[in-house]
Motif scaffolding. Structure first.
Motif, mmCIF file in Angstrom:
data_model
loop_
_atom_site.group_PDB
_atom_site.id
_atom_site.type_symbol
_atom_site.label_atom_id
_atom_site.label_comp_id
_atom_site.label_asym_id
_atom_site.label_seq_id
_atom_site.Cartn_x
_atom_site.Cartn_y
_atom_site.Cartn_z
ATOM 1 N N ARG A 55 0.717 -1.052 -0.016
ATOM 2 C CA ARG A 55 0.026 -0.021 -0.067
ATOM 3 C C ARG A 55 0.603 1.244 0.060
ATOM 4 N NH1 ARG A 55 -3.657 -1.076 4.642
ATOM 5 N NH2 ARG A 55 -2.627 -3.182 5.105
ATOM 6 N N ASP A 56 2.148 0.956 0.290
ATOM 7 C CA ASP A 56 3.144 2.103 0.184
ATOM 8 C C ASP A 56 3.433 2.889 -1.198
ATOM 9 O OD1 ASP A 56 5.545 3.774 0.219
ATOM 10 O OD2 ASP A 56 5.645 3.143 2.214
ATOM 11 N N ALA A 57 3.259 3.901 -1.341
ATOM 12 C CA ALA A 57 2.977 4.651 -2.701
ATOM 13 C C ALA A 57 4.583 4.464 -3.328
ATOM 14 C CB ALA A 57 2.816 6.279 -2.711
ATOM 15 N N ASN A 58 5.373 4.470 -2.254
ATOM 16 C CA ASN A 58 7.117 4.508 -2.938
ATOM 17 C C ASN A 58 7.506 3.033 -3.240
ATOM 18 O OD1 ASN A 58 7.777 7.099 -2.552
ATOM 19 N ND2 ASN A 58 7.358 6.784 -0.407
ATOM 20 N N ILE A 59 6.609 1.924 -2.973
ATOM 21 C CA ILE A 59 6.959 0.566 -3.275
ATOM 22 C C ILE A 59 6.145 0.239 -4.425
ATOM 23 C CG2 ILE A 59 6.950 -1.918 -2.180
ATOM 24 C CD1 ILE A 59 7.257 -0.538 0.392
ATOM 25 N N THR A 60 6.883 -0.587 -5.501
ATOM 26 C CA THR A 60 6.338 -0.853 -6.668
ATOM 27 C C THR A 60 5.859 -2.371 -6.596
ATOM 28 O OG1 THR A 60 8.429 -1.427 -7.433
ATOM 29 C CG2 THR A 60 7.136 0.858 -8.035
ATOM 30 N N SER A 61 6.623 -3.067 -5.758
ATOM 31 C CA SER A 61 6.240 -4.542 -5.616
ATOM 32 C C SER A 61 7.025 -5.240 -4.547
ATOM 33 C CB SER A 61 6.749 -5.480 -6.925
ATOM 34 O OG SER A 61 8.004 -5.723 -7.155
ATOM 35 N N VAL A 62 6.394 -6.350 -3.699
ATOM 36 C CA VAL A 62 6.824 -7.019 -2.638
ATOM 37 C C VAL A 62 6.795 -8.385 -3.011
ATOM 38 C CG1 VAL A 62 6.407 -7.429 -0.345
ATOM 39 C CG2 VAL A 62 6.180 -5.109 -1.284
ATOM 40 N N SER A 63 7.649 -9.365 -3.075
ATOM 41 C CA SER A 63 7.622 -10.769 -3.007
ATOM 42 C C SER A 63 8.437 -11.508 -1.846
ATOM 43 C CB SER A 63 7.940 -11.544 -4.369
ATOM 44 O OG SER A 63 8.804 -10.406 -5.082
ATOM 45 N N PHE A 64 7.659 -12.414 -1.408
ATOM 46 C CA PHE A 64 8.121 -13.152 -0.262
ATOM 47 C C PHE A 64 8.415 -14.741 -0.731
ATOM 48 C CE2 PHE A 64 7.506 -16.074 3.431
ATOM 49 C CZ PHE A 64 8.260 -15.617 4.239
ATOM 50 N N THR A 65 9.902 -15.205 -0.318
ATOM 51 C CA THR A 65 10.110 -16.362 -0.827
ATOM 52 C C THR A 65 10.185 -17.157 0.568
ATOM 53 O OG1 THR A 65 11.318 -15.840 -2.523
ATOM 54 C CG2 THR A 65 11.777 -18.092 -1.640
ATOM 55 N N PRO A 66 9.022 -18.050 0.912
ATOM 56 C CA PRO A 66 8.923 -18.998 2.085
ATOM 57 C C PRO A 66 9.956 -19.799 2.352
ATOM 58 C CG PRO A 66 7.115 -19.509 0.708
ATOM 59 C CD PRO A 66 7.886 -18.413 -0.289
ATOM 60 N N GLU A 67 10.513 -20.324 1.384
ATOM 61 C CA GLU A 67 11.513 -21.503 1.573
ATOM 62 C C GLU A 67 12.852 -20.834 1.907
ATOM 63 O OE1 GLU A 67 8.499 -22.531 -1.415
ATOM 64 O OE2 GLU A 67 9.944 -20.911 -1.471
ATOM 65 N N THR A 68 13.148 -19.755 2.089
ATOM 66 C CA THR A 68 14.451 -19.175 2.186
ATOM 67 C C THR A 68 14.163 -17.925 3.450
ATOM 68 O OG1 THR A 68 14.416 -17.293 0.588
ATOM 69 C CG2 THR A 68 15.482 -19.331 0.091
ATOM 70 N N GLY A 69 12.778 -17.585 3.430
ATOM 71 C CA GLY A 69 12.529 -16.436 4.380
ATOM 72 C C GLY A 69 13.049 -15.259 4.057
ATOM 73 N N SER A 70 13.035 -14.639 2.769
ATOM 74 C CA SER A 70 13.532 -13.637 2.377
ATOM 75 C C SER A 70 12.448 -12.874 1.666
ATOM 76 C CB SER A 70 14.711 -13.992 1.153
ATOM 77 O OG SER A 70 14.066 -14.245 0.079
ATOM 78 N N LEU A 71 12.625 -11.687 1.762
ATOM 79 C CA LEU A 71 11.698 -10.467 1.293
ATOM 80 C C LEU A 71 12.345 -9.676 0.265
ATOM 81 C CD1 LEU A 71 8.573 -9.775 1.936
ATOM 82 C CD2 LEU A 71 9.530 -7.930 3.669
ATOM 83 N N LEU A 72 11.600 -9.846 -0.908
ATOM 84 C CA LEU A 72 12.234 -8.709 -2.038
ATOM 85 C C LEU A 72 11.183 -7.620 -2.183
ATOM 86 C CD1 LEU A 72 14.249 -8.067 -4.236
ATOM 87 C CD2 LEU A 72 12.524 -9.333 -5.817
#
Length: 100
Positions: A55-72
């Motif tokens: 919902r943040d206007a400055n963020i274009t996309s968010v993706s989470f990889t559950p296998e590694t626990g990483s957030l892009l």
């Protein structure tokens, strides 16, 4: 030249990352990957946080990889000019990590 507010904000961000064992895996302007070992296989629990970031206007996309626990997080590069915006994103992470 960095001003005192930017230096203080950068210091708080560094302290936050260390305190919460969050690793910056990869960073280029407009893109950062965060990793926290206890995020592994917890996509459902992170859904509210991901929704907040999206919902943040400055963020274009968010993706989470559950296998590694990483957030892009992909974001508007100009957001980096305002470290308070980045600090706000991390404060949202802290709300999640404190509830664990």
């Amino acid at each position: 030249m960095l001003n005192v507010n930017n230096l203080l904000c950068a210091h708080r961000i560094k302290q936050f990352l260390t305190k919460n064992n969050i690793e910056i895996v990869h960073f280029i302007p407009g893109r950062v990957r965060l990793k926290l070992s206890h995020w592994q296989n917890r996509q459902g629990e992170l859904a509210w946080y991901i929704n907040e970031l999206e919902r943040d206007a400055n963020i274009t996309s968010v993706s989470f990889t559950p296998e590694t626990g990483s957030l892009l997080i992909e974001f508007n590069e100009s957001a980096l000019n305002n470290l308070e915006i980045v600090e706000n994103w991390l404060t949202k992470v802290e709300k999640y990590t404190e509830s664990q």
